[in-house]
Design a protein around this motif. Structure first.
Motif, short mmCIF file in Angstrom:
data_model
loop_
_atom_site.label_atom_id
_atom_site.label_comp_id
_atom_site.label_asym_id
_atom_site.label_seq_id
_atom_site.Cartn_x
_atom_site.Cartn_y
_atom_site.Cartn_z
N ASN A 177 0.77 -1.30 0.27
CA ASN A 177 -0.13 -0.01 -0.02
C ASN A 177 1.03 1.33 -0.05
OD1 ASN A 177 -2.40 -1.43 -0.04
ND2 ASN A 177 -2.77 -0.78 2.08
N PHE A 178 1.98 1.09 0.47
CA PHE A 178 2.92 2.30 0.54
C PHE A 178 3.80 2.65 -0.72
CE2 PHE A 178 6.52 4.29 3.05
CZ PHE A 178 6.18 5.80 3.05
N CYS A 179 3.81 1.63 -1.61
CA CYS A 179 4.69 1.62 -2.85
C CYS A 179 4.90 3.03 -3.43
CB CYS A 179 4.52 0.35 -3.59
SG CYS A 179 3.10 0.26 -4.52
N THR A 180 3.44 3.67 -3.64
CA THR A 180 3.29 4.95 -4.46
C THR A 180 4.12 6.12 -3.82
OG1 THR A 180 1.31 5.48 -3.28
CG2 THR A 180 1.50 3.97 -5.25
N ARG A 181 4.37 6.06 -2.21
CA ARG A 181 5.27 7.05 -1.65
C ARG A 181 6.38 6.43 -1.21
NH1 ARG A 181 1.33 9.10 2.48
NH2 ARG A 181 2.30 11.11 2.38
N CYS A 182 6.95 5.47 -0.95
CA CYS A 182 7.90 5.12 -0.37
C CYS A 182 9.23 5.27 -1.02
CB CYS A 182 7.92 3.60 -0.21
SG CYS A 182 9.53 2.70 0.34
N PRO A 183 10.17 5.90 -0.47
CA PRO A 183 11.60 6.60 -0.93
C PRO A 183 12.56 5.56 -1.29
CG PRO A 183 11.28 6.95 1.45
CD PRO A 183 10.05 6.34 1.15
N VAL A 184 12.28 4.25 -0.84
CA VAL A 184 13.00 3.26 -1.15
C VAL A 184 12.44 1.93 -1.80
CG1 VAL A 184 15.03 3.71 0.50
CG2 VAL A 184 12.98 2.25 1.24
N VAL A 185 11.45 2.58 -2.69
CA VAL A 185 10.64 1.22 -3.13
C VAL A 185 11.30 0.27 -4.31
CG1 VAL A 185 9.60 2.82 -5.31
CG2 VAL A 185 8.30 0.79 -4.41
N MET A 186 11.09 -0.84 -4.38
CA MET A 186 11.64 -1.84 -5.23
C MET A 186 10.59 -2.29 -6.24
SD MET A 186 14.14 -3.96 -2.76
CE MET A 186 12.86 -4.53 -1.79
N VAL B 262 9.74 -5.28 -6.80
CA VAL B 262 8.58 -6.32 -5.96
C VAL B 262 7.59 -5.75 -5.40
CG1 VAL B 262 10.24 -6.53 -4.06
CG2 VAL B 262 8.86 -8.47 -4.57
N CYS B 263 7.72 -4.53 -4.59
CA CYS B 263 6.80 -3.91 -3.75
C CYS B 263 5.47 -3.48 -4.60
CB CYS B 263 7.52 -2.53 -3.14
SG CYS B 263 9.07 -2.81 -2.21
N LYS B 264 5.81 -3.31 -6.02
CA LYS B 264 4.69 -2.94 -6.72
C LYS B 264 3.84 -4.00 -7.41
CE LYS B 264 7.24 1.12 -8.39
NZ LYS B 264 8.28 1.80 -9.67
N GLU B 265 4.33 -5.27 -7.01
CA GLU B 265 3.62 -6.46 -7.47
C GLU B 265 3.03 -7.25 -6.22
OE1 GLU B 265 2.90 -6.92 -10.60
OE2 GLU B 265 4.03 -5.22 -11.12
N VAL B 266 3.87 -7.41 -5.44
CA VAL B 266 3.45 -8.45 -4.32
C VAL B 266 3.12 -7.50 -2.93
CG1 VAL B 266 4.16 -10.44 -3.13
CG2 VAL B 266 5.02 -10.24 -5.40
N GLU B 267 2.13 -8.09 -2.19
CA GLU B 267 1.78 -7.42 -0.81
C GLU B 267 2.83 -8.00 0.18
OE1 GLU B 267 -1.66 -7.25 2.33
OE2 GLU B 267 -2.05 -7.44 0.24
N PRO B 268 3.63 -7.50 1.11
CA PRO B 268 4.42 -7.77 2.09
C PRO B 268 3.61 -8.51 3.31
CG PRO B 268 4.56 -5.58 2.02
CD PRO B 268 3.93 -5.84 0.99
N LYS C 51 7.56 -7.05 14.65
CA LYS C 51 7.17 -7.30 13.59
C LYS C 51 7.15 -6.25 12.42
CE LYS C 51 4.04 -10.64 15.62
NZ LYS C 51 2.56 -10.89 15.69
N VAL C 52 7.38 -6.65 11.07
CA VAL C 52 7.51 -5.73 10.14
C VAL C 52 6.96 -6.12 8.83
CG1 VAL C 52 9.80 -6.00 9.45
CG2 VAL C 52 8.88 -3.62 9.08
N ALA C 53 6.24 -5.33 7.93
CA ALA C 53 5.84 -5.56 6.62
C ALA C 53 6.56 -5.00 5.47
CB ALA C 53 4.23 -5.51 6.48
N CYS C 54 7.83 -5.41 5.19
CA CYS C 54 8.82 -4.71 4.05
C CYS C 54 9.56 -5.57 3.74
CB CYS C 54 9.35 -3.46 4.91
SG CYS C 54 10.10 -2.57 3.73
#
Length: 327
Positions: A293-302, A304-310, A320-323
């Motif tokens: 959900n954060f991929c459109t604003r994330c400064p370190v987006v990859m 895979v982030c735009k295709e798969v939900e962590p 715990k972290v979703a990243c």
């Protein structure tokens, strides 16, 4: 964490609101995913902080837990019982143990009722006390929250914002609950009053063994009062950790950006540290982006982030972290 210590367990909670079109024959044309698959546990006697930007689903999560909104899907297990499967008298009995302190002390109190009627109403509704016994209980509650017990015949407009919030807290305590959802209880108050209300909540927790879900967008307040913290963004949990651990070692880029906006009362440190400025707007919960959900604003987006939900994964001792950057 021992299973016996868990007071509340939320499993894959979802709260969707339909988007309808049409005047007479309304047709659902979409869904607002206010809460989209949230899971966490709250131990007995602890304060669990829930933080995030306005509109991320914090309040909806709190209301769904108390069944003020009936969840679209998921489970809310309180003292071993799934509240989503209860209704009628069974749910009413469980509601004695769960209460809510609302954000706006001006809107949450009925202006036509006296303070005595407001605080005494839950006692009458649940058949706990009437007449003289009810009046004595109301006066006792007013004293507990630091107000004059002889204010019972006054109306809400005769009180300041901080005093009204104390009345709201007294009402929440009336039925001796074990769990209270604090929905941004100090957001509408003057800065000078906020510390008093926070201290009162902590004193009451120590005195009555209360368990809190503390909802706020103010990270400095959450750090002060919470044992553990969950960070929400667009209906999902992005990071969960003990309070000190989260502030010392934030792993998700969204959490890092939120913490970089918190002012530090040390000019030397404040001048050295780097602010993380997020670009763009928060996507619509009616049309969240594919992948994270954060991929459109994330400064370190990859990619895979735009295709798969962590997934929210435990990376170290309950942190715990979703990243995808972390695991």
């Amino acid at each position: 964490m021992a299973k016996d210590d868990v007071l509340l367990e939320v499993r894959d909670l979802k709260m969707y609101f339909p988007i309808s079109r049409g005047v007479i024959f309304q047709k659902a044309v979409g869904m607002i995913k206010a809460v989209d698959g949230v899971s966490f546990t709250i131990r007995r006697g602890e304060t669990y902080g829930l933080v995030g930007e306005s509109g991320c689903g914090k309040t909806t999560t709190g209301r769904s837990i108390l069944q003020l909104y009936r969840p679209t899907a998921g489970q809310v297990i309180f003292e071993g019982q799934d509240l989503t499967k209860l209704s009628g008298e069974a749910l009413r009995r469980m509601r004695r143990k769960m209460q809510m302190i609302f954000q706006d002390p001006y809107a949450s109190l009925n202006p036509r009722m006296t303070v005595g009627e407001i605080i005494g109403e839950p006692l009458e509704v649940h058949g706990m006390a009437r007449g003289k016994q009810k009046k004595e209980r109301v006066q006792e509650l007013l004293q507990v929250v630091g107000l004059n017990p002889y204010f019972v015949n006054r109306y809400p407009h005769e009180f300041s914002g901080g005093q009204r919030q104390r009345i709201g807290i007294a009402r929440a305590l009336a039925l001796n609950p074990s769990f209270i959802v604090c929905d941004e209880p100090i957001a509408a108050l003057d800065v000078s009053i906020r510390a008093q209300i926070l201290n009162l909540l902590q004193d009451l927790q120590g005195k009555y063994g209360l368990t809190y879900l503390f909802i706020s967008h103010d990270l400095s307040v959450v750090r002060h009062i919470s044992d553990r913290v969950g960070v929400m963004y667009l209906g999902k949990l992005f990071e969960v950790a003990d309070s000190d651990e989260l502030y010392r070692n934030p792993l998700n880029p969204y959490t890092q950006a939120l913490l970089s906006a918190v002012h530090i009362p040390d000019p030397a440190v404040e001048a050295r540290r780097e602010r993380i400025i997020l670009t763009g707007d928060v996507p619509s919960p009616a049309n969240p982006p594919k992948g994270c959900n954060f991929c459109t604003r994330c400064p370190v987006v990859m990619d895979v982030c735009k295709e798969v939900e962590p997934d929210l994964i435990d990376v170290e001792n309950g942190h715990k972290v979703a990243c995808f950057r972390v695991y």
